[in-house]
Write a protein that holds these residues in place. Structure first.
Motif, short mmCIF file in Angstrom:
data_model
loop_
_atom_site.label_atom_id
_atom_site.label_comp_id
_atom_site.label_asym_id
_atom_site.label_seq_id
_atom_site.Cartn_x
_atom_site.Cartn_y
_atom_site.Cartn_z
N MET A 1 46.83 14.15 0.36
CA MET A 1 46.79 13.96 1.77
C MET A 1 46.10 13.03 2.27
SD MET A 1 45.64 16.54 4.68
CE MET A 1 43.70 16.30 4.18
N ALA B 1 44.55 11.39 5.59
CA ALA B 1 44.28 11.92 7.23
C ALA B 1 44.47 10.64 8.02
CB ALA B 1 42.84 12.48 7.20
N ARG C 1 46.90 14.60 14.08
CA ARG C 1 47.42 15.81 13.46
C ARG C 1 46.44 16.07 12.08
NH1 ARG C 1 47.77 17.15 17.66
NH2 ARG C 1 49.55 16.79 19.02
N THR C 2 46.31 15.40 11.35
CA THR C 2 45.55 15.78 10.39
C THR C 2 44.27 15.01 10.39
OG1 THR C 2 47.70 16.03 9.12
CG2 THR C 2 45.62 15.69 7.81
N GLN D 1 39.05 24.89 13.60
CA GLN D 1 40.33 25.11 13.24
C GLN D 1 41.11 26.17 14.10
OE1 GLN D 1 42.56 23.42 10.56
NE2 GLN D 1 43.59 24.03 12.39
N PRO E 1 44.81 25.33 16.51
CA PRO E 1 45.78 25.59 15.32
C PRO E 1 47.01 24.43 15.16
CG PRO E 1 46.08 26.76 17.55
CD PRO E 1 44.84 25.88 17.67
N GLN E 2 47.02 23.53 16.05
CA GLN E 2 48.10 22.53 16.17
C GLN E 2 47.63 21.38 15.01
OE1 GLN E 2 46.04 22.68 18.56
NE2 GLN E 2 45.62 20.85 19.38
N LEU E 3 46.26 21.53 14.84
CA LEU E 3 45.75 20.48 13.82
C LEU E 3 45.49 20.93 12.36
CD1 LEU E 3 42.79 18.99 16.09
CD2 LEU E 3 45.00 18.15 15.82
N THR E 4 45.43 20.03 11.54
CA THR E 4 44.97 20.40 9.93
C THR E 4 43.74 19.60 9.75
OG1 THR E 4 47.48 20.39 9.40
CG2 THR E 4 45.72 20.13 7.64
N LEU E 5 42.84 20.44 9.78
CA LEU E 5 41.41 20.02 9.17
C LEU E 5 41.40 20.09 7.83
CD1 LEU E 5 39.13 21.57 12.18
CD2 LEU E 5 40.52 19.43 12.13
N HIS E 6 40.91 19.17 7.15
CA HIS E 6 40.91 19.30 5.70
C HIS E 6 39.22 18.82 5.42
CE1 HIS E 6 41.22 18.55 1.49
NE2 HIS E 6 40.54 17.25 1.59
#
Length: 125
Positions: free
Chosen positions: A1, A3, A61-62, A89, A93-98
């Motif tokens: 992935m 970011a 978004r990421t 997170q 909720p619209q984001l992807t946190l890694h």
């Protein structure tokens, strides 16, 4: 992935000088990846993760969260940071946190750099 933004997460301290190496790391990261926004956050006594994510949430978004901790031991890496990521997170909720796993201090290049720095500092005049 890959970011589209990065947050460097550190412990924090009431001493403003404490944040200097974190900010310098962020500046070097911006040079290495000029198209990637990089923000700094701390667990305490500094900019919060929630504030950093809020600044990024509109355009990204990421988001990778990289803990700048030397040791994988202790409650921060094992419990506090994952719980903080989960809470933020849930708020976005619209984001992807890694969350990058473990502690950056266990990466081979970091260990090599620390050893080299220690050797330089151990040299007697």
């Amino acid at each position: 992935m890959i970011a589209d933004a990065i947050v460097l997460l550190a412990h924090g301290s009431p001493d403003p000088d404490w944040l200097a190496p974190v900010e310098l790391t962020a500046a070097r990261l911006r040079l290495l990846s000029p198209d990637t926004p990089v923000h700094v956050a701390t667990l305490e006594h500094g900019p919060t993760l929630a504030a950093a994510i809020a600044r990024l949430a509109t355009d990204h978004r990421t988001i990778a969260v990289v803990p700048l901790f030397l040791s994988p031991g202790g409650k921060h890496i094992k419990r506090d940071v994952p719980a903080l990521i989960a809470a933020v997170q849930a708020a976005y909720p619209q984001l992807t946190l890694h969350l990058s796993p473990g502690a950056i201090g266990m990466d081979e290049p970091v260990l090599d750099a620390l050893a080299a720095a220690a050797l330089r500092r151990a040299q007697l005049p």
